[in-house]
Scaffold this motif. Sequence first.
Motif, mmCIF file in Angstrom:
data_model
loop_
_atom_site.group_PDB
_atom_site.id
_atom_site.type_symbol
_atom_site.label_atom_id
_atom_site.label_comp_id
_atom_site.label_asym_id
_atom_site.label_seq_id
_atom_site.Cartn_x
_atom_site.Cartn_y
_atom_site.Cartn_z
ATOM 1 N N TYR A 180 0.836 -1.187 0.000
ATOM 2 C CA TYR A 180 0.000 0.000 0.000
ATOM 3 C C TYR A 180 0.876 1.244 0.000
ATOM 4 O O TYR A 180 2.038 1.221 0.388
ATOM 5 C CB TYR A 180 -0.915 0.005 1.233
ATOM 6 C CG TYR A 180 -0.166 -0.123 2.539
ATOM 7 C CD1 TYR A 180 0.284 0.998 3.220
ATOM 8 C CD2 TYR A 180 0.097 -1.381 3.101
ATOM 9 C CE1 TYR A 180 0.969 0.894 4.415
ATOM 10 C CE2 TYR A 180 0.791 -1.498 4.303
ATOM 11 C CZ TYR A 180 1.220 -0.361 4.952
ATOM 12 O OH TYR A 180 1.910 -0.470 6.133
ATOM 13 N N THR A 365 -3.325 2.389 -7.186
ATOM 14 C CA THR A 365 -4.269 2.571 -6.094
ATOM 15 C C THR A 365 -3.481 2.639 -4.793
ATOM 16 O O THR A 365 -2.349 2.142 -4.712
ATOM 17 C CB THR A 365 -5.289 1.421 -5.983
ATOM 18 O OG1 THR A 365 -4.639 0.251 -5.485
ATOM 19 C CG2 THR A 365 -5.934 1.125 -7.334
ATOM 20 N N SER A 366 -4.075 3.237 -3.791
ATOM 21 C CA SER A 366 -3.409 3.350 -2.495
ATOM 22 C C SER A 366 -3.261 2.007 -1.812
ATOM 23 O O SER A 366 -2.468 1.847 -0.890
ATOM 24 C CB SER A 366 -4.208 4.290 -1.576
ATOM 25 O OG SER A 366 -4.288 5.579 -2.136
ATOM 26 N N PHE A 367 -4.035 0.998 -2.266
ATOM 27 C CA PHE A 367 -4.102 -0.272 -1.556
ATOM 28 C C PHE A 367 -3.122 -1.322 -2.051
ATOM 29 O O PHE A 367 -3.056 -2.417 -1.496
ATOM 30 C CB PHE A 367 -5.515 -0.858 -1.683
ATOM 31 C CG PHE A 367 -6.602 0.080 -1.271
ATOM 32 C CD1 PHE A 367 -6.420 0.945 -0.211
ATOM 33 C CD2 PHE A 367 -7.798 0.118 -1.951
ATOM 34 C CE1 PHE A 367 -7.415 1.830 0.177
ATOM 35 C CE2 PHE A 367 -8.807 0.991 -1.571
ATOM 36 C CZ PHE A 367 -8.617 1.848 -0.504
ATOM 37 N N ASN A 481 -3.900 8.256 -9.827
ATOM 38 C CA ASN A 481 -4.520 7.565 -8.697
ATOM 39 C C ASN A 481 -5.956 7.189 -9.043
ATOM 40 O O ASN A 481 -6.795 8.046 -9.307
ATOM 41 C CB ASN A 481 -4.502 8.481 -7.464
ATOM 42 C CG ASN A 481 -4.943 7.757 -6.201
ATOM 43 O OD1 ASN A 481 -5.585 6.719 -6.253
ATOM 44 N ND2 ASN A 481 -4.598 8.318 -5.050
ATOM 45 N N THR A 483 -7.755 4.945 -6.980
ATOM 46 C CA THR A 483 -8.248 4.240 -5.798
ATOM 47 C C THR A 483 -9.774 4.276 -5.711
ATOM 48 O O THR A 483 -10.399 3.325 -5.233
ATOM 49 C CB THR A 483 -7.639 4.860 -4.528
ATOM 50 O OG1 THR A 483 -6.209 4.812 -4.621
ATOM 51 C CG2 THR A 483 -8.076 4.101 -3.287
ATOM 52 N N SER A 486 -11.742 1.210 -6.767
ATOM 53 C CA SER A 486 -11.478 -0.076 -6.122
ATOM 54 C C SER A 486 -12.759 -0.638 -5.516
ATOM 55 O O SER A 486 -13.619 0.098 -5.031
ATOM 56 C CB SER A 486 -10.433 0.088 -5.012
ATOM 57 O OG SER A 486 -9.221 0.580 -5.528
#
Length: 558
Positions: A180, A365-367, A481, A483, A486
């Motif tokens: 992440y 994505t941030s994940f 980005n 995210t 998601s």
Amino acid sequence: MRKTKKPLLVMVSLLLVMVTVLAGCGSKKEAAPPATPPATTNEGNKETDPPAEGDGGKWVLGEKPLEFSAYAHYGNTDFPKWESTPIGKYLSEEKQVKLNMIAAAGAHTQKLSAMMASDDLPDMIWADREDQDMERLRKEGKLVAYDEYLDKYPNLKTWMGDLDLLRAEDGKLYRFPNWYSSNPYGNAGYVINKKIYEELGKPPLETTDDLYNYLVKVKEKYGSEIVPFEPHRAQDRQGLGVLYTAFGEGASYTNLNANLLAVPKDGKLTSLLMDPVFREAQKYIAKLYREKLISQDAFNQTEDQVLEKVMTGRVAVFAGASPTDMAGEAQPELIKKDPDGGYFMIWPIHKPGLDKNKIYPGTYTSFGWNAAYITTAAEDPEAIFAFLDWYTGPEGMNVQFFGPEGKNWKGFDEQGQPNFTETYNPEEVAKIQSENSPVMFVGNTSYIDPSKYKYMKDLPFEEQDWRTRYQQTITWPTQLNVTEFSGIEPSPDSDEGIIKTSVNELFLEIYAKSVMAKSDEEVDKILDQGNKDLMDLGYQQLLDYRTANWQENLAKRK
């Protein structure tokens, strides 16, 4: 887009320092992602102090034994024996931590189904972040929620930041993400053959017109000996998806992803095939294809075939979700033969008139990619979470990447990054990272990438790792980005899930036909009919479903 679960992986250079290996992006849901991280950077906006030892009832690493079972729920991916890895051997001998790895030997679907049927689950499962089997376990009450542990063991909360989009529909958090990051990462873009570029006089390579003219020159000079434009695996949208982004400011590589297949417009997800930017890109790509400026076997070539061309320098321009993987591997081999050879990367190509700084050939994505889940079979789920939190924190990440404190690093600087010692051994570090890679299951990209770059940035330019150099200067600054998109997928057995399977299969057929079209008019005709056929399969219902979930994501982020 090439998430083939593949997550974008960070490897270490045997000569220098860490090299990122991906696995990764892109859409890529068919294969298990490598456990190493998609590289990213952090500007020091996080607190980076090493985790404090526990008190007040907190579980403390090494204070007492911890033993639990772990299972990787990915096709063709099994965790190695714990003690066979440097980190496993160290933690087993020095910190009393032992993981019992459960293997499926390729029969992962059957293995998990059997464990679920017998209610004999592993203590921890490592799987795709959106794996529907994990959702089934959650609904059956077989997963442990992490919420009560987040403040007590704060590394995930500190480094991940906003966790809301990871929460299940009941509002609780069950997923501990891997690799992440709160900052951009990714490797999508354009790689250029340096020797060919110089032999052709170093012409400008900034716009789509420049690119077309360059590819024509390549074909004229080298004929069939060189592939002008290599798009990697077109069936995964790969390099052709990168070209699509050149035609629209903010156009997203993820729009072509099988898990989105849409263009956001006025708060709704709309048909990709009716998007003017997509249509213009397809006409450009079809022109390149029919003039044989694009690899003619782009839709059926294997990874090995692409790698062979890149390794031998038989491509002039190579684009994809992570072209740095193959080009980074080829770079040292090519310059051994010719010091003036090899590859370099360019700023993303853009259509004339567009702002080049609003073109994003890749997404992130941030994940990250996958996630660790703790099941109710665990005797002490808090201890496992505490271990994961240590593992993802500064000390845990440094031990995984550089070995135990003392040899290659000792203590932390004022930014919380490791102090590298005079005895730092790049080859040893490379070996440690490579052997630990399969068990890096809760990697913290935000922390470890600046640490790796701290060592490399002081090296002479020619000694810096090729991948890391271009990640710092080209790819990370040009990834978008996504995210917010998601977790918008339907379950496979729902009406929308069944529609998704049919839509994806037909879309690839339509996509390939449009690339091979004989004229702009034929591209329009194929896409018009294709859109009608997709709608007949329920495409609009799928778009509406994803729109509703996307809007829920946006609401959570406000």
